[in-house]
Structure formats: C-alpha cells, structure tokens
Design a protein around this motif. Structure first.
Motif, mmCIF file in Angstrom:
data_model
loop_
_atom_site.group_PDB
_atom_site.id
_atom_site.type_symbol
_atom_site.label_atom_id
_atom_site.label_comp_id
_atom_site.label_asym_id
_atom_site.label_seq_id
_atom_site.Cartn_x
_atom_site.Cartn_y
_atom_site.Cartn_z
ATOM 1 N N LEU A 136 -0.879 -2.995 12.757
ATOM 2 C CA LEU A 136 -2.334 -2.974 12.602
ATOM 3 C C LEU A 136 -2.759 -3.566 11.260
ATOM 4 N N LEU A 137 -2.028 -3.197 10.194
ATOM 5 C CA LEU A 137 -2.364 -3.720 8.872
ATOM 6 C C LEU A 137 -2.096 -5.217 8.763
ATOM 7 N N THR A 138 -1.110 -5.695 9.500
ATOM 8 C CA THR A 138 -0.806 -7.126 9.458
ATOM 9 C C THR A 138 -1.979 -7.949 9.959
ATOM 10 N N SER A 139 -2.640 -7.449 11.022
ATOM 11 C CA SER A 139 -3.795 -8.175 11.562
ATOM 12 C C SER A 139 -5.013 -8.094 10.659
ATOM 13 N N VAL A 140 -5.027 -7.110 9.731
ATOM 14 C CA VAL A 140 -6.191 -6.930 8.862
ATOM 15 C C VAL A 140 -5.922 -7.454 7.460
ATOM 16 N N THR A 141 -4.807 -7.035 6.879
ATOM 17 C CA THR A 141 -4.529 -7.367 5.474
ATOM 18 C C THR A 141 -3.452 -8.425 5.298
ATOM 19 N N GLY A 142 -2.682 -8.711 6.323
ATOM 20 C CA GLY A 142 -1.648 -9.738 6.222
ATOM 21 C C GLY A 142 -0.403 -9.273 5.494
ATOM 22 N N PRO A 143 -0.237 -9.643 4.229
ATOM 23 C CA PRO A 143 1.015 -9.346 3.500
ATOM 24 C C PRO A 143 1.347 -7.868 3.414
ATOM 25 N N ILE A 144 0.330 -7.012 3.221
ATOM 26 C CA ILE A 144 0.604 -5.581 3.111
ATOM 27 C C ILE A 144 1.195 -5.047 4.406
ATOM 28 N N GLY A 145 0.599 -5.444 5.509
ATOM 29 C CA GLY A 145 1.133 -5.007 6.795
ATOM 30 C C GLY A 145 2.517 -5.556 7.066
ATOM 31 N N GLY A 146 2.745 -6.820 6.675
ATOM 32 C CA GLY A 146 4.070 -7.400 6.845
ATOM 33 C C GLY A 146 5.117 -6.681 6.022
ATOM 34 N N PHE A 147 4.743 -6.299 4.791
ATOM 35 C CA PHE A 147 5.674 -5.549 3.947
ATOM 36 C C PHE A 147 6.008 -4.201 4.580
ATOM 37 N N LEU A 148 4.988 -3.529 5.131
ATOM 38 C CA LEU A 148 5.231 -2.230 5.768
ATOM 39 C C LEU A 148 6.129 -2.389 6.992
ATOM 40 N N LEU A 149 5.949 -3.489 7.743
ATOM 41 C CA LEU A 149 6.826 -3.729 8.891
ATOM 42 C C LEU A 149 8.276 -3.874 8.452
ATOM 43 N N LEU A 150 8.496 -4.607 7.371
ATOM 44 C CA LEU A 150 9.855 -4.792 6.871
ATOM 45 C C LEU A 150 10.428 -3.502 6.277
ATOM 46 N N ALA A 151 9.551 -2.715 5.638
ATOM 47 C CA ALA A 151 10.012 -1.492 4.972
ATOM 48 C C ALA A 151 10.128 -0.311 5.929
ATOM 49 N N SER A 152 9.590 -0.421 7.134
ATOM 50 C CA SER A 152 9.578 0.717 8.065
ATOM 51 C C SER A 152 10.961 1.292 8.341
ATOM 52 N N PRO A 153 11.979 0.459 8.610
ATOM 53 C CA PRO A 153 13.316 1.037 8.855
ATOM 54 C C PRO A 153 13.851 1.810 7.659
ATOM 55 N N PHE A 154 13.628 1.269 6.449
ATOM 56 C CA PHE A 154 14.163 1.949 5.271
ATOM 57 C C PHE A 154 13.398 3.234 4.970
ATOM 58 N N ILE A 155 12.069 3.212 5.149
ATOM 59 C CA ILE A 155 11.284 4.438 4.950
ATOM 60 C C ILE A 155 11.727 5.501 5.953
ATOM 61 N N THR A 156 11.963 5.074 7.192
ATOM 62 C CA THR A 156 12.457 6.006 8.213
ATOM 63 C C THR A 156 13.807 6.582 7.809
ATOM 64 N N LEU A 157 14.679 5.719 7.288
ATOM 65 C CA LEU A 157 15.997 6.178 6.836
ATOM 66 C C LEU A 157 15.862 7.216 5.730
ATOM 67 N N MET A 158 14.954 6.983 4.787
ATOM 68 C CA MET A 158 14.747 7.933 3.690
ATOM 69 C C MET A 158 14.258 9.275 4.225
ATOM 70 N N LEU A 159 13.284 9.234 5.141
ATOM 71 C CA LEU A 159 12.736 10.471 5.690
ATOM 72 C C LEU A 159 13.801 11.257 6.455
ATOM 73 N N VAL A 160 14.618 10.537 7.222
ATOM 74 C CA VAL A 160 15.667 11.216 7.994
ATOM 75 C C VAL A 160 16.727 11.798 7.062
ATOM 76 N N GLN A 161 17.067 11.065 5.993
ATOM 77 C CA GLN A 161 18.050 11.580 5.038
ATOM 78 C C GLN A 161 17.559 12.850 4.359
ATOM 79 N N ARG A 162 16.238 12.968 4.173
ATOM 80 C CA ARG A 162 15.705 14.165 3.534
ATOM 81 C C ARG A 162 15.982 15.424 4.359
ATOM 82 N N VAL A 163 16.076 15.266 5.663
ATOM 83 C CA VAL A 163 16.309 16.435 6.527
ATOM 84 C C VAL A 163 17.712 16.438 7.130
#
Length: 304
Positions: A136-163
């Motif tokens: 959604l952010l990619t269609s609105v803000t471009g680079p920010i949304g693209g960065f979040l798309l790339l970072a999503s797997p790693f953020i997910t990994l961090m959240l899962v490691q916390r638990v």
C-alpha cells in the motif's frame, strides 16, 4: 550483544557436535531408515538423476504425481518431527546434563511441536500485514513502501525471535509463555534476528557442502540403483535436517541461557540490594539501641 550471541552460538555448536550425535543417534537412525523407505518407494527404474528423491524433479502425471507429492510431504513432516526430537535431546543434554532414552518421545516433544507450529503461524501473521502495508505504501510513497517490502522478512524474523524462547523452554519443561519470552528478550531482539540470519546462511552453506560431498562420493562409488543408491538418497535429507537441528538448537540454547543469565543477574542484584538495605536497617536499629542504653546510663549517673 550481536557478537556475543553469534560467538557463543558458534562456540557451543563447535564444541558440542559430539554431544549432538551422542544425544540424538537414535533418531538419526530413524531418519536414515525413514528416508531409505521413501527412497525405495520413489526410486525410478534407472535411479535418481539428482542422487536423492528430495531433489528429484516431478515428472509423473495424474495419480502418480499426486502420490509422489504425498510421499514428499510425509517425508518433510517426518524429518521435521525427528529433527526437533533430536533438538530436545540435545538441549536437555547440554543444559541439564540429562542422558535419556535414545528414542524418548512424550508430552514434552508434543509441546515442542505445538510451539513450533505456533511460531510458524505467528510468522505468517507477522509477515502478511507487513507485506500488505508495504504494498500500500509503495503505491503512495514509493521508496518507503519498497523499503518496507524488502525489510518485511527481516522484521518478521526479529519478531519471531523475540518469542522463540518458548521452544527451548518447552524442551526443558520450563512453562515460559510468549509474553515471558518477549519480556526476557527486550533489548536483544535485533541481535537475535541478525544471529538467526547468520545461522541460516551458515546452515545453507553447510547443507550445500554436505549435498555436494554426498553427490561426489555417490557419483564415484555408488551405483545408480540398489540399496546403496537408496542409502545415498536418504543421506541427503537426513544430513540437511541434522545440520539445521544442530545450528538452530545451538542458537536457541545460547539465547535461552543468555536471557536467563540476564534475569539471574538482575535478580541477584536486587537480592544484594535488599540484603544491603536489611543490613543498614539492622545497623540503624543497633545504633538506636546503643543510644537508648547510653541515655539510660547517663540519666542514672546524673541521679547518682
């Protein structure tokens, strides 16, 4: 903290590799037998072109293709079950010094399986909203949304490691909840995520080397068909599962020990503070008692 987690994990894995085999040899034999049986069912007349049923391309059609897919799914599930059973024995050996039955399986293993399935579900629940938000952010803000798309797997990994500490906790009969794991890993979530990424890369490298070794030896000395070919086919998934179990169990053991170590240190400091307060209170009471005695003695001497 990142370097501490990685260095301790690698040291533990390197020094405790014999422990992995001594604790999990029973399930390793089960893994070999299981994969040999599946190789027997899936081996073509001319043998596997890739050396193992797990890497063989699906060429069958219709009912035969469905059967091959079902056998592969069963193989993946059975390998995972045997893998985390090895991990349970390994964790209990290195953290508790327990020497259990080689094929011990009970409520403890079921709890670990449930926690593993729960973490898998949480991974999906964490990843999909991040992926959707990034799109959604990619269609609105471009680079920010693209960065979040790339970072999503790693953020997910961090959240899962916390638990993820619920896995070693379940193996050790520690009734740790997801909330407890989240609290204990406060401040080291990113370190655990980076460490998990490093361990994943090392596991991929080690698995590739293992597959290459088995392929080279097999091409040179093992015929295309027969029991030896089936054993070669079985060693590929068996070795990959043992490598994954070894490295990730070492990471979880390290993370569990580090967080409990922090908790013990904090508790020890609190106990020391409480002891110092108690000593000060006792000294204050003694001073008051001395002052009272002095005042009484002083009043008596003045009367005399």
């Amino acid at each position: 903290m990142l370097l501490v987690v990685i260095s301790r994990t690698l040291d533990l894995a390197r020094h405790r590799l014999p422990t992995l085999f001594s604790a999990g040899w029973g399930y390793m034999l089960v893994l070999v037998a299981l994969n040999v049986a599946i190789s027997l069912q899936m081996m073509p007349e001319n043998g596997f072109t890739t050396g193992s049923y797990m890497m063989e391309p699906l060429t069958a059609t219709g009912d035969a293709a469905a059967r091959e897919k079902a056998l592969r799914g069963l193989a993946v599930l059975a390998n995972i079950l045997a893998g985390f059973s090895i991990a349970v024995a390994y964790l209990r050996r290195i953290l508790l010094g327990e020497r259990g039955f080689p094929l011990a399986f009970g409520a403890r293993n079921i709890r670990v399986a449930w926690k593993l399935a729960l973490l898998g579900l949480l991974s999906v629940l964490f990843f999909l909203p991040l992926l959707l938000l990034g799109a959604l952010l990619t269609s609105v803000t471009g680079p920010i949304g693209g960065f979040l798309l790339l970072a999503s797997p790693f953020i997910t990994l961090m959240l899962v490691q916390r638990v993820s500490l619920v896995l070693p906790a379940a193996a050790l009969d520690d009734s740790m909840s997801l909330k407890d794991s989240w609290r204990l890993t406060a401040g080291i979530g990113w370190s655990l995520a980076f460490a998990a990424l490093v361990v994943s890369l090392l596991a991929a490298l080690a698995t590739g080397l293992w597959i290459g070794f088995v392929s080279l030896v097999g091409d040179a000395f093992v015929p295309a068909t027969g029991l030896a070919a089936q054993l070669r086919s079985a060693l590929v998934p068996m070795g990959a599962m043992v490598i994954l179990t070894w490295l990730f169990a070492s990471l979880h053991a390290t993370a569990y020990a580090l967080t409990r170590e922090r908790f013990v240190e904090q508790a020890g400091l609190r106990m020391a503070d409480a002891e110092r307060v108690a000593v000060r209170r006792e000294e204050a009471h003694r001073d008051k008692a001395r002052q009272a005695v002095r005042s009484v003695l002083g009043s008596r001497s003045r009367r005399d």
